[in-house]
Design a protein around this motif. Structure first.
Motif, PDB file in Angstrom:
ATOM      1  N   GLY A 141       9.089  15.263  38.353  1.00 20.80           N
ATOM      2  CA  GLY A 141       8.920  16.306  37.347  1.00 20.80           C
ATOM      3  C   GLY A 141      10.254  16.765  36.793  1.00 20.80           C
ATOM      4  N   MET A 142      11.246  16.926  37.673  1.00 21.86           N
ATOM      5  CA  MET A 142      12.577  17.331  37.222  1.00 21.86           C
ATOM      6  C   MET A 142      13.224  16.258  36.353  1.00 21.86           C
ATOM      7  N   LEU A 143      12.956  14.992  36.672  1.00 21.05           N
ATOM      8  CA  LEU A 143      13.552  13.896  35.919  1.00 21.05           C
ATOM      9  C   LEU A 143      12.838  13.627  34.600  1.00 21.05           C
ATOM     10  N   GLY A 144      11.620  14.141  34.455  1.00 24.74           N
ATOM     11  CA  GLY A 144      10.859  13.913  33.231  1.00 24.74           C
ATOM     12  C   GLY A 144      10.063  12.626  33.228  1.00 24.74           C
ATOM     13  N   ASN A 174       3.024  22.533  33.428  1.00 21.08           N
ATOM     14  CA  ASN A 174       3.814  22.458  32.200  1.00 21.08           C
ATOM     15  C   ASN A 174       4.971  21.509  32.486  1.00 21.08           C
ATOM     16  N   LEU A 175       4.764  20.239  32.162  1.00 25.66           N
ATOM     17  CA  LEU A 175       5.735  19.214  32.534  1.00 25.66           C
ATOM     18  C   LEU A 175       7.052  19.390  31.797  1.00 25.66           C
ATOM     19  N   GLU A 176       6.985  19.876  30.590  1.00 25.83           N
ATOM     20  CA  GLU A 176       8.208  20.034  29.804  1.00 25.83           C
ATOM     21  C   GLU A 176       9.130  21.071  30.440  1.00 25.83           C
ATOM     22  N   MET A 356      14.871   9.107  44.208  1.00 23.68           N
ATOM     23  CA  MET A 356      14.592   9.262  42.788  1.00 23.68           C
ATOM     24  C   MET A 356      15.771   9.907  42.059  1.00 23.68           C
ATOM     25  N   MET A 357      16.471  10.825  42.747  1.00 21.49           N
ATOM     26  CA  MET A 357      17.486  11.641  42.100  1.00 21.49           C
ATOM     27  C   MET A 357      18.783  10.904  41.816  1.00 21.49           C
ATOM     28  N   THR A 358      18.992   9.733  42.432  1.00 22.89           N
ATOM     29  CA  THR A 358      20.267   9.032  42.258  1.00 22.89           C
ATOM     30  C   THR A 358      20.517   8.629  40.815  1.00 22.89           C
ATOM     31  N   GLU A 359      19.451   8.405  40.038  1.00 33.36           N
ATOM     32  CA  GLU A 359      19.619   8.029  38.633  1.00 33.36           C
ATOM     33  C   GLU A 359      19.990   9.220  37.763  1.00 33.36           C
TER      34      GLU A 359
END
Length: 406
Positions: A141-144, A174-176, A356-359
């Motif tokens: 969700g944080m990465l979009g 609310n994904l945005e 996931m966050m490494t990108e």
């Protein structure tokens, strides 16, 4: 400065009581009553620390300690607190409580941080809740990369889609608003139990992750038919699979694992490959390569075989390898030496939010030992003294990287 063992122990023991299966491990599924109970406890503990507490558009919970620099990127620490059905008390919560305890110690010692520090508490990491590929929801969700379409694609064991479960939980997603702007996170750091036996076998206190291999997963279904031998078919496939691995000269590793199934019509196997070589997954279409092997086995045996991808939703299969921040790994080595904690570099392949966050940002993971390597079961255990050591390493790393050295 050090973290406090008894507080860590108390927090983890309290969280373990929020389960729908008392006496049979911890079952704390995403968007459940037990999720809310754990959340309320964590909020109460954060309120004691003068943190700014807020949620994003998919119910990820944050506690923010402001820094001296306004509008600076945040140092983000934490993990997930949901569990699989009949899981353990440590997978996920260890990282949440280690990070919470770090913020307690910083508050008690009046530590002045320049960069803001955010505690992140995630409630939908486990992919088993809504099916293969649907996990690590909060970080995606944080990465979009989380989509509304995904929220209606799969169902949990109660027959609910993720969207239906969210609404029952009181959440209108609310994904945005959940998306983070590039550059808004300085570092993401996650403490986790190893979920394997290596640290225990090597008698090490801490595992420092340098890389997480890229992972590709596929499922074979061998249909039972008269006069056809499924054992011969899987033996043929095994031989072809081993031949492929050897031809790629150790650039990938792989395994074939029988899957338990209630299906009387077919026998299922998971085919998994892992690699630290980004180029090879760009050069080779592994689904096609595995499908070619399946077709050869079909021609030899006449058996009906189906191949299915077990991909993470909206991600390639295999995923690319995840590379952790090398400078911080070296800092943690120095911290371990200073504190007298033994450590090793442990390039593990388990899927976590940090992967996931490494990108998106500089990311690091550190592991603490799992007794017997057991995980996702009631017998899962990590000694509280080992958890404290992981929290101590996290504390000293945060104290270093949350200060502006310019």
């Amino acid at each position: 400065m050090q973290t406090h063992l008894e507080r860590i122990k108390k927090d983890l023991e309290v969280l373990a009581t929020y389960t729908s299966t008392p006496g049979f491990g911890v079952t704390r599924s995403s968007y459940s009553k037990e999720d809310k109970q754990a959340r309320e406890y964590l909020i109460r503990e954060m309120e004691k620390l003068n943190l700014k507490i807020y949620e994003d558009g998919i119910s990820t919970l944050f506690g923010r300690k402001e820094g001296t620099m306004t509008d600076a990127p945040v140092v983000m620490i934490g993990s997930h607190y949901d569990s699989v059905v009949n899981g353990g008390a440590f997978d996920g919560p260890v990282g949440c409580i280690a990070a919470l305890e770090v913020l307690r110690v910083l508050e008690e010692n009046h530590f002045i941080n320049d960069y803001p520090i955010e505690l992140i508490l995630m409630n939908a990491e486990e992919g088993a809740t809504f099916g293969q590929g649907s996990g690590v929801t909060n970080s995606r969700g944080m990465l979009g990369t989380l989509t509304m379409e995904e929220l209606t694609m799969k169902r949990n064991r109660f027959g609910q889609t993720k969207l239906e479960a969210m609404k029952e939980y009181g959440l209108v997603p609310n994904l945005e608003s959940a998306k983070r702007k590039p550059g808004s996170i300085k570092n993401f750091i996650e403490v986790h139990v190893e979920q394997g036996p290596i640290l225990e076998n090597e008698n090490k206190d801490i595992g420092l992750v340098g890389f997480v291999p890229g992972i590709g997963r596929y499922k074979l279904c061998l249909f039972k038919e008269e006069n056809n031998d499924t054992k011969t078919a899987i033996d043929y496939f095994n031989a072809l699979f081993d031949e492929m691995l050897k031809s790629l000269k150790n650039k990938i590793t792989g395994i074939i694992i029988p899957l338990s199934t209630d299906n009387d019509n077919c026998i299922e196997y998971k085919v998994e490959i892992r690699t630290l070589n980004k180029e090879i997954i760009e050069q080779i279409d592994f689904k096609n390569k595995i499908n070619d092997m399946v077709n050869i086995v079909i021609q030899k045996t006449g058996l009906h075989i189906e191949l299915e991808e077990m991909a993470r939703i909206n991600y390639p299969n295999p995923t690319p390898p995840s590379i952790m921040n090398k400078e911080n790994v070296e800092k943690m080595e120095r911290i371990c030496n200073k504190l007298g904690y033994s450590y090793m570099i442990l390039n593990d392949g388990s899927g976590h939010d940090a992967m996931m966050m490494t990108e998106f940002t500089d990311t690091n993971m550190l592991y603490v030992p799992s007794v017997g390597g057991l995980t996702h079961c009631p017998e899962e255990w990590t000694d509280y003294e080992d958890i404290k050591k992981g929290a101590d390493v996290l504390l000293h790393l945060v104290m270093d990287i949350a200060v502006n050295k310019r």
